[in-house]
Design a protein around this motif. Structure first.
Motif, PDB file in Angstrom:
ATOM      1  N   ILE A  88       0.794  -1.451  -0.213  1.00  0.00           N
ATOM      2  CA  ILE A  88       0.378  -0.205   0.076  1.00  0.00           C
ATOM      3  C   ILE A  88       0.673   1.149   0.409  1.00  0.00           C
ATOM      4  N   GLU A  89       1.626   1.184   0.952  1.00  0.00           N
ATOM      5  CA  GLU A  89       2.581   2.882   1.054  1.00  0.00           C
ATOM      6  C   GLU A  89       3.604   2.361  -0.596  1.00  0.00           C
ATOM      7  N   ARG A  94       3.382   6.579  -1.235  1.00  0.00           N
ATOM      8  CA  ARG A  94       4.167   7.073  -1.679  1.00  0.00           C
ATOM      9  C   ARG A  94       4.113   8.205  -3.026  1.00  0.00           C
ATOM     10  N   HIS A  95       2.929   7.562  -3.394  1.00  0.00           N
ATOM     11  CA  HIS A  95       2.876   8.976  -4.953  1.00  0.00           C
ATOM     12  C   HIS A  95       2.115   9.865  -4.204  1.00  0.00           C
ATOM     13  N   LEU A  96       1.444  10.072  -3.035  1.00  0.00           N
ATOM     14  CA  LEU A  96       0.316  10.801  -2.509  1.00  0.00           C
ATOM     15  C   LEU A  96       0.931  11.437  -1.320  1.00  0.00           C
ATOM     16  N   THR A 108      -8.225   5.317  -0.045  1.00  0.00           N
ATOM     17  CA  THR A 108      -8.459   4.255   0.862  1.00  0.00           C
ATOM     18  C   THR A 108      -9.638   3.510   0.430  1.00  0.00           C
ATOM     19  N   LEU A 109     -10.508   4.247  -0.457  1.00  0.00           N
ATOM     20  CA  LEU A 109     -11.690   3.903  -0.713  1.00  0.00           C
ATOM     21  C   LEU A 109     -11.437   2.578  -2.285  1.00  0.00           C
ATOM     22  N   ILE A 203       7.545   5.659   7.910  1.00  0.00           N
ATOM     23  CA  ILE A 203       6.639   5.861   8.864  1.00  0.00           C
ATOM     24  C   ILE A 203       5.037   4.902   8.709  1.00  0.00           C
ATOM     25  N   TRP A 204       4.911   5.628   7.141  1.00  0.00           N
ATOM     26  CA  TRP A 204       3.399   5.100   6.932  1.00  0.00           C
ATOM     27  C   TRP A 204       3.814   3.565   6.942  1.00  0.00           C
ATOM     28  N   VAL A 205       4.678   3.182   6.828  1.00  0.00           N
ATOM     29  CA  VAL A 205       4.677   1.519   6.132  1.00  0.00           C
ATOM     30  C   VAL A 205       4.609   1.401   7.921  1.00  0.00           C
TER      31      VAL A 205
END
Length: 309
Positions: A88-89, A94-96, A108-109, A203-205
């Motif tokens: 997901i990351e 990563r692109h957002l 997320t939707l 961090i997001w991962v």
């Protein structure tokens, strides 16, 4: 008095399960500032992985011990959630980076529908049981205090203890560790966090991995009680009033909000339901959430946002 306590305990146990799902929403929001609509799909995907691997692994390895099979299945399912978080990351978040919140919300939707389809493709669409050995027989407590005692489900007690331990661990993680403080910094301002050297992608991962483990625990408990089926994604809808009540940025708020919602649902259905024909349990939480949105939109423990112009 005994009947009231039974209803109260039942509400507390249900509230703890709501809180487990709500925790996933809070974790993602704290780290990315986006409301993660994919949390329900993550609960379903994790529960499906646990249910199917607990069946497949003993067959593949010739294991006769149910406990060992469940432990290995949980480890593999957790590994799946880690891989999912990394993908997901890597492929989406990563692109957002530094995009508007609505862009991340729509992402997320998309993840929600992707996980629903992926889970059905890999694991199938039947109803699968999860048997982790939790006792399901009810027990009587306080027999010496109240006539007849208080009837409590053992499985609910164990689930509540697990949820409480998980919440305590997450609270310590966010407050006492450098990674937890970095997560809070990222939630406050992505660009400022990057400017001081906090690796946003890592961090997001981490936070998606933690949310995935939370979803796995919630999925195992709900799957053990109700069986794993695709309607499990609707559990996320039951958690929405919880996070509105407790606050989108508060881990303790998720647990307290869940307890309030669970107890309120049970008590209102039992004591007010007969007066209005029943059905209060279905809409009670959403009406309470609406009241909070009108008078305290940040929730009980959320941070009040002040925009200076």
């Amino acid at each position: 008095m005994g009947f009231f306590l039974e209803t109260l305990f039942g509400g507390l146990m249900a509230g703890m399960l709501y809180s487990l799902v709500a925790l996933g929403f809070v974790l993602i929001f704290k780290a990315s500032g986006v409301f993660n609509f994919a949390q329900g799909a993550m609960v379903l995907f994790a529960a499906l992985a646990m249910a199917r691997f607990s069946q497949w692994i003993p067959q593949w390895l010739g294991i006769e011990s149910k406990l060992l099979g469940n432990v290995l299945a949980f480890i593999v399912a957790a590994g799946c959630m880690f891989i999912l978080a990394w993908l997901i990351e890597r492929l989406v978040l990563r692109h957002l980076v530094n995009q508007e919140g609505v862009t991340l919300l729509m992402a997320t939707l998309g993840i929600t529908y992707f996980l629903d389809g992926l889970g059905q493709t890999i694991f199938g669409s039947d109803i699968y049981p999860i048997d982790v050995g939790m006792p399901k027989d009810p027990v009587f407590l306080f027999e010496n205090v109240f006539e007849g005692g208080v009837l409590v489900n053992q499985e609910d007690i164990i689930a509540a203890v697990i949820a409480a331990c998980l919440v305590a661990a997450l609270s310590l993680f966010f407050q006492k560790t450098s990674t937890g403080r970095a997560l809070r910094a990222v939630a406050d301002d992505h660009q400022a966090a990057q400017s001081i050297g906090i690796p946003l992608n890592r961090i997001w991962v981490i936070v998606w991995c933690v949310a995935g483990i939370t979803a796995l625990v919630a999925g195992v408990i709900w799957g053990s009680k109700l069986g794993v089926q695709f309607s499990l994604t609707t559990v996320a809808l039951r958690a929405l009033p919880v996070i509105i009540l407790g606050g989108l940025t508060s881990v303790p708020g998720a647990i307290i909000g869940g307890l309030i919602i669970g107890v309120g649902e049970k008590l209102s259905e039992v004591y007010l339901g007969p007066m209005v024909g029943g059905g209060i349990e279905i809409w009670f939480a959403y009406v309470l959430a609406l009241v909070f949105l009108l008078f305290r939109p940040q929730g009980l423990f959320g941070e009040k946002i002040i925009d200076r112009v």
